[in-house]
Scaffold this active site. Structure first.
Site, PDB file in Angstrom:
ATOM      1  N   PRO A 111      -8.579 -13.819 -49.443  1.00  0.00           N
ATOM      2  CA  PRO A 111      -8.153 -14.425 -48.219  1.00  0.00           C
ATOM      3  C   PRO A 111      -7.418 -13.782 -47.444  1.00  0.00           C
ATOM      4  O   PRO A 111      -6.093 -12.810 -47.929  1.00  0.00           O
ATOM      5  CB  PRO A 111      -6.827 -15.279 -48.792  1.00  0.00           C
ATOM      6  CG  PRO A 111      -6.879 -14.636 -50.012  1.00  0.00           C
ATOM      7  CD  PRO A 111      -8.214 -14.269 -50.205  1.00  0.00           C
ATOM      8  N   ALA A 146      -4.493 -14.062 -43.700  1.00  0.00           N
ATOM      9  CA  ALA A 146      -3.700 -14.397 -42.897  1.00  0.00           C
ATOM     10  C   ALA A 146      -3.809 -14.135 -41.046  1.00  0.00           C
ATOM     11  O   ALA A 146      -5.196 -13.558 -40.652  1.00  0.00           O
ATOM     12  CB  ALA A 146      -2.228 -14.375 -42.673  1.00  0.00           C
ATOM     13  N   SER A 164      -6.912 -17.842 -45.911  1.00  0.00           N
ATOM     14  CA  SER A 164      -5.905 -18.021 -46.166  1.00  0.00           C
ATOM     15  C   SER A 164      -4.359 -19.587 -46.042  1.00  0.00           C
ATOM     16  O   SER A 164      -5.051 -20.301 -45.598  1.00  0.00           O
ATOM     17  CB  SER A 164      -4.531 -16.807 -45.204  1.00  0.00           C
ATOM     18  OG  SER A 164      -2.576 -16.595 -45.680  1.00  0.00           O
ATOM     19  N   TYR A 219       0.432 -19.734 -52.147  1.00  0.00           N
ATOM     20  CA  TYR A 219       1.979 -19.263 -52.237  1.00  0.00           C
ATOM     21  C   TYR A 219       2.716 -20.318 -51.988  1.00  0.00           C
ATOM     22  O   TYR A 219       2.764 -21.556 -51.991  1.00  0.00           O
ATOM     23  CB  TYR A 219       1.725 -18.394 -50.365  1.00  0.00           C
ATOM     24  CG  TYR A 219       2.017 -17.490 -50.769  1.00  0.00           C
ATOM     25  CD1 TYR A 219       1.566 -16.549 -50.834  1.00  0.00           C
ATOM     26  CD2 TYR A 219       0.842 -17.407 -49.125  1.00  0.00           C
ATOM     27  CE1 TYR A 219       1.123 -14.697 -50.899  1.00  0.00           C
ATOM     28  CE2 TYR A 219       0.483 -15.963 -48.722  1.00  0.00           C
ATOM     29  CZ  TYR A 219       0.549 -14.596 -49.470  1.00  0.00           C
ATOM     30  OH  TYR A 219      -0.271 -14.007 -49.191  1.00  0.00           O
ATOM     31  N   THR A 225      -2.086 -17.437 -54.767  1.00  0.00           N
ATOM     32  CA  THR A 225      -1.073 -15.663 -55.118  1.00  0.00           C
ATOM     33  C   THR A 225       0.142 -15.828 -56.056  1.00  0.00           C
ATOM     34  O   THR A 225       0.779 -16.018 -55.785  1.00  0.00           O
ATOM     35  CB  THR A 225      -1.412 -15.277 -53.672  1.00  0.00           C
ATOM     36  OG1 THR A 225      -2.564 -15.480 -53.137  1.00  0.00           O
ATOM     37  CG2 THR A 225      -1.480 -13.718 -53.707  1.00  0.00           C
ATOM     38  N   LYS A 266      -4.542 -14.629 -58.490  1.00  0.00           N
ATOM     39  CA  LYS A 266      -4.863 -13.825 -57.324  1.00  0.00           C
ATOM     40  C   LYS A 266      -3.662 -12.847 -57.816  1.00  0.00           C
ATOM     41  O   LYS A 266      -2.648 -13.122 -57.682  1.00  0.00           O
ATOM     42  CB  LYS A 266      -4.761 -13.990 -55.794  1.00  0.00           C
ATOM     43  CG  LYS A 266      -5.182 -12.818 -55.924  1.00  0.00           C
ATOM     44  CD  LYS A 266      -5.802 -13.242 -53.941  1.00  0.00           C
ATOM     45  CE  LYS A 266      -6.173 -11.693 -53.298  1.00  0.00           C
ATOM     46  NZ  LYS A 266      -5.060 -11.560 -52.427  1.00  0.00           N
ATOM     47  N   HIS A 311      -3.217  -7.069 -53.912  1.00  0.00           N
ATOM     48  CA  HIS A 311      -3.102  -7.322 -51.979  1.00  0.00           C
ATOM     49  C   HIS A 311      -3.397  -6.118 -51.320  1.00  0.00           C
ATOM     50  O   HIS A 311      -3.016  -6.297 -50.808  1.00  0.00           O
ATOM     51  CB  HIS A 311      -1.344  -7.650 -52.284  1.00  0.00           C
ATOM     52  CG  HIS A 311      -1.089  -8.756 -51.514  1.00  0.00           C
ATOM     53  ND1 HIS A 311      -0.131 -10.155 -51.904  1.00  0.00           N
ATOM     54  CD2 HIS A 311      -1.376  -9.405 -50.171  1.00  0.00           C
ATOM     55  CE1 HIS A 311      -0.602 -11.234 -51.278  1.00  0.00           C
ATOM     56  NE2 HIS A 311      -1.035 -10.619 -49.766  1.00  0.00           N
ATOM     57  N   ARG A 327       0.170  -3.847 -49.830  1.00  0.00           N
ATOM     58  CA  ARG A 327       0.593  -4.689 -49.694  1.00  0.00           C
ATOM     59  C   ARG A 327       2.281  -5.066 -49.796  1.00  0.00           C
ATOM     60  O   ARG A 327       3.024  -5.654 -49.126  1.00  0.00           O
ATOM     61  CB  ARG A 327      -0.316  -5.370 -48.523  1.00  0.00           C
ATOM     62  CG  ARG A 327      -0.877  -5.171 -46.906  1.00  0.00           C
ATOM     63  CD  ARG A 327      -2.156  -6.489 -47.061  1.00  0.00           C
ATOM     64  NE  ARG A 327      -1.512  -7.350 -45.950  1.00  0.00           N
ATOM     65  CZ  ARG A 327      -1.484  -6.877 -44.336  1.00  0.00           C
ATOM     66  NH1 ARG A 327      -1.697  -5.178 -44.754  1.00  0.00           N
ATOM     67  NH2 ARG A 327      -0.940  -7.304 -43.391  1.00  0.00           N
ATOM     68  N   ASP A 383     -10.600  -7.463 -55.723  1.00  0.00           N
ATOM     69  CA  ASP A 383     -10.222  -6.972 -54.616  1.00  0.00           C
ATOM     70  C   ASP A 383      -9.839  -5.920 -54.389  1.00  0.00           C
ATOM     71  O   ASP A 383      -9.297  -5.490 -55.544  1.00  0.00           O
ATOM     72  CB  ASP A 383      -9.900  -8.100 -53.435  1.00  0.00           C
ATOM     73  CG  ASP A 383      -8.658  -8.747 -53.314  1.00  0.00           C
ATOM     74  OD1 ASP A 383      -7.653  -7.606 -54.462  1.00  0.00           O
ATOM     75  OD2 ASP A 383      -8.011  -9.316 -52.981  1.00  0.00           O
ATOM     76  N   GLY A 384     -10.016  -5.512 -53.562  1.00  0.00           N
ATOM     77  CA  GLY A 384      -9.303  -3.914 -53.014  1.00  0.00           C
ATOM     78  C   GLY A 384      -9.759  -3.132 -52.636  1.00  0.00           C
ATOM     79  O   GLY A 384     -11.067  -2.092 -53.891  1.00  0.00           O
ATOM     80  N   GLY A 385     -10.130  -2.170 -51.302  1.00  0.00           N
ATOM     81  CA  GLY A 385     -11.208  -0.831 -51.025  1.00  0.00           C
ATOM     82  C   GLY A 385     -12.951  -0.910 -51.377  1.00  0.00           C
ATOM     83  O   GLY A 385     -12.553  -0.304 -51.374  1.00  0.00           O
ATOM     84  N   ARG A 389     -16.258  -1.668 -50.617  1.00  0.00           N
ATOM     85  CA  ARG A 389     -16.747  -1.144 -48.944  1.00  0.00           C
ATOM     86  C   ARG A 389     -18.043  -1.451 -49.325  1.00  0.00           C
ATOM     87  O   ARG A 389     -18.322  -0.247 -48.072  1.00  0.00           O
ATOM     88  CB  ARG A 389     -15.858  -0.022 -48.560  1.00  0.00           C
ATOM     89  CG  ARG A 389     -14.540  -0.416 -48.435  1.00  0.00           C
ATOM     90  CD  ARG A 389     -13.477  -0.745 -47.483  1.00  0.00           C
ATOM     91  NE  ARG A 389     -12.697  -0.966 -47.351  1.00  0.00           N
ATOM     92  CZ  ARG A 389     -11.948  -2.167 -47.795  1.00  0.00           C
ATOM     93  NH1 ARG A 389     -12.213  -3.027 -48.739  1.00  0.00           N
ATOM     94  NH2 ARG A 389     -10.574  -2.035 -47.769  1.00  0.00           N
ATOM     95  N   GLY A 392     -11.609  -8.114 -47.683  1.00  0.00           N
ATOM     96  CA  GLY A 392     -10.558  -8.881 -47.001  1.00  0.00           C
ATOM     97  C   GLY A 392     -10.440  -7.585 -45.656  1.00  0.00           C
ATOM     98  O   GLY A 392     -11.553  -8.281 -44.761  1.00  0.00           O
TER      99      GLY A 392
HETATM  100  C1  LIG Z   1      -3.900  -8.349 -42.716  1.00  0.00           C
HETATM  101  C2  LIG Z   1      -4.373  -9.183 -44.161  1.00  0.00           C
HETATM  102  C3  LIG Z   1      -3.485  -9.928 -44.103  1.00  0.00           C
HETATM  103  C4  LIG Z   1      -3.326 -10.438 -45.961  1.00  0.00           C
HETATM  104  N1  LIG Z   1      -2.982 -11.988 -45.558  1.00  0.00           N
HETATM  105  C5  LIG Z   1      -3.069 -12.615 -47.291  1.00  0.00           C
HETATM  106  C6  LIG Z   1      -2.727 -13.810 -47.637  1.00  0.00           C
HETATM  107  O1  LIG Z   1      -2.650 -14.540 -46.254  1.00  0.00           O
HETATM  108  N2  LIG Z   1      -2.649 -14.217 -48.685  1.00  0.00           N
HETATM  109  C7  LIG Z   1      -3.443 -13.215 -49.519  1.00  0.00           C
HETATM  110  O2  LIG Z   1      -3.413 -13.601 -50.975  1.00  0.00           O
HETATM  111  N3  LIG Z   1      -3.521 -12.083 -49.517  1.00  0.00           N
HETATM  112  C8  LIG Z   1      -4.157 -11.566 -48.691  1.00  0.00           C
HETATM  113  N4  LIG Z   1      -3.879 -10.480 -48.294  1.00  0.00           N
HETATM  114  C9  LIG Z   1      -4.866  -9.407 -49.201  1.00  0.00           C
HETATM  115  C10 LIG Z   1      -5.902  -9.599 -49.598  1.00  0.00           C
HETATM  116  O3  LIG Z   1      -6.836 -10.957 -50.001  1.00  0.00           O
HETATM  117  C11 LIG Z   1      -6.881  -8.389 -50.081  1.00  0.00           C
HETATM  118  O4  LIG Z   1      -6.228  -8.773 -51.456  1.00  0.00           O
HETATM  119  C12 LIG Z   1      -6.201  -7.155 -49.812  1.00  0.00           C
HETATM  120  O5  LIG Z   1      -6.776  -6.964 -48.429  1.00  0.00           O
HETATM  121  C13 LIG Z   1      -7.251  -6.026 -50.718  1.00  0.00           C
HETATM  122  O6  LIG Z   1      -8.593  -5.863 -49.913  1.00  0.00           O
HETATM  123  P1  LIG Z   1      -9.084  -4.965 -49.342  1.00  0.00           P
HETATM  124  O7  LIG Z   1      -8.818  -3.974 -49.733  1.00  0.00           O
HETATM  125  O8  LIG Z   1     -10.448  -5.202 -48.827  1.00  0.00           O
HETATM  126  O9  LIG Z   1      -8.981  -5.529 -47.816  1.00  0.00           O
HETATM  127  C14 LIG Z   1      -3.917  -9.903 -47.085  1.00  0.00           C
HETATM  128  C15 LIG Z   1      -4.670  -8.805 -46.698  1.00  0.00           C
HETATM  129  C16 LIG Z   1      -4.743  -8.113 -44.605  1.00  0.00           C
HETATM  130  C17 LIG Z   1      -5.120  -6.934 -45.177  1.00  0.00           C
END
Ligand SMILES: Cc1cc2nc3c(=O)[nH]c(=O)nc-3n(C[C@H](O)[C@H](O)[C@H](O)COP(=O)(O)O)c2cc1C
Length: 310
Positions: A72, A74, A101, A117, A143, A185, A209, A212, A240-242, A244, A263
């Site tokens: 997810p 946004a 999202s 949320y 989340t 999550k 996240h 973030r 999730d997270g990194g 690739r 993501g």
């Molecule tokens: C621009 C952006 C927006 C995101 N928005 C949400 C969101 O709305 N809800 C949520 O649970 N996680 C959100 N995330 C977190 C992602 O779901 C994910 O946990 C995170 O990006 C790690 O994965 P990645 O390394 O593949 O990006 C967001 C991440 C990014 C980069």
């Protein structure tokens, strides 16, 4: 990183406005989260018949072409005019599942899961979920790491009033009111994993996240085994997270994840080439997973276990 993903990211960096780029990249830091996957070492099997490698699975009743889901994220209208509709079309074409999202720029459509949320206004929270359910969402992803927006995030994003008083009780409440399975999550610890299961979670997503929310969190590659061991197979554990490349996915599956979410790569793919870009990204990762599974001597996801890791 898979070369296709790198190409999509550099194209996205060319076309996106500076402030959108900064928003996507917030929290992603020094590459430590990607690096944690890359630091794992594999112990492949020899002389296994890998003529046909199958990466299909069934996840909470949904048949999927591969264990690589769209996480997810946004506001896809910031990345492409067709926004989430394009992301969803790309995911569908690749046989994947998209988690929408709650901050999507379009209402839920088609199939997939809905991320939620907990808002201060619980009735409004529930209405968001019921709308998504009635439009076809088959699970909720709650989340849990966002009592309020993290320090890494800047900009005009605080339009939703998230609830600092959200608790484990919100898991059972949402499950009961919607009749949907609720995954949580943001889990990074054994005790929280067990608490979420006791509170009725149908699955967990190990996630920080993307850095973030709270800074200096443990990379998910390091947190995953602790959560998997706590859960003992009772519910699916996603991560999730990194992630690739197919190798990153293989390592996550070997540590016990049922599936992974991506993501930022999907956001870059959407910005670079719309639905076709998203499809190519997801297909590229799935094909890469099948390729490295074959090299590791694994024909199906059932063959992937922790013995593959040093
Ligand atoms: C621009 C952006 C927006 C995101 N928005 C949400 C969101 O709305 N809800 C949520 O649970 N996680 C959100 N995330 C977190 C992602 O779901 C994910 O946990 C995170 O990006 C790690 O994965 P990645 O390394 O593949 O990006 C967001 C991440 C990014 C980069």
């Amino acid at each position: 990183m898979l070369p296709l993903l790198a190409a999509q990211e550099s194209r996205a960096r060319e076309v996106l406005p500076t402030e959108v780029l900064a928003w996507v990249l917030d929290g992603s830091g020094d590459g430590a989260f990607e690096g944690a996957w890359r630091s794992l070492r594999l112990r492949p099997h020899v002389l296994r018949d890998v003529t046909s490698v199958d990466v299909a699975l069934d996840l909470l009743g949904t048949p999927l072409g591969s264990p690589i889901l769209v996480g997810p994220t946004a506001f896809h209208d910031r990345l492409h005019p067709a926004a989430e509709s394009a992301t969803a079309a790309g995911a569908r074409a690749a046989g994947s599942l998209m988690v929408w999202s709650m901050r999507a720029s379009r209402p839920f459509e088609g199939t997939g899961w809905w991320q939620v949320y907990v808002l201060r206004n619980r009735q409004a929270t529930l209405e968001h979920c019921l709308r998504a359910r009635d439009a076809g969402a088959s699970a909720l992803v709650l989340t849990g790491d966002t009592p309020y927006l993290g320090t890494a995030r800047r900009g005009p994003l605080d339009d939703l009033d998230q609830a600092p008083d959200a608790t484990l009780d919100d898991i059972g409440w949402l499950a009961a009111e919607t009749g949907l399975p609720v995954l949580v999550k943001g889990v990074l610890r054994r005790d929280d994993a067990l608490d979420c299961l006791r509170a009725g979670a149908a699955g967990l997503v190990v996630s920080n996240h993307g850095g973030r929310q709270l800074s200096r969190t443990v990379p998910t590659a390091e947190a995953l085994p602790e959560v998997v061991d706590a859960v003992e197979g009772r519910v699916p554990v996603l991560v999730d997270g990194g992630i690739r490349s197919g190798l990153d996915v293989l390592c996550a599956l070997a540590l016990g994840a049922s599936a992974v979410l991506v993501g930022k790569p999907v956001m870059w793919a959407l910005a670079s080439d719309g639905a076709a870009g998203v499809e190519a990204c997801l297909r590229g990762l799935s094909d890469d997973l099948a390729f490295v599974m074959g090299l590791a001597g694994c024909c199906s996801l059932a063959d992937v276990d922790r013995s593959l890791l040093a």
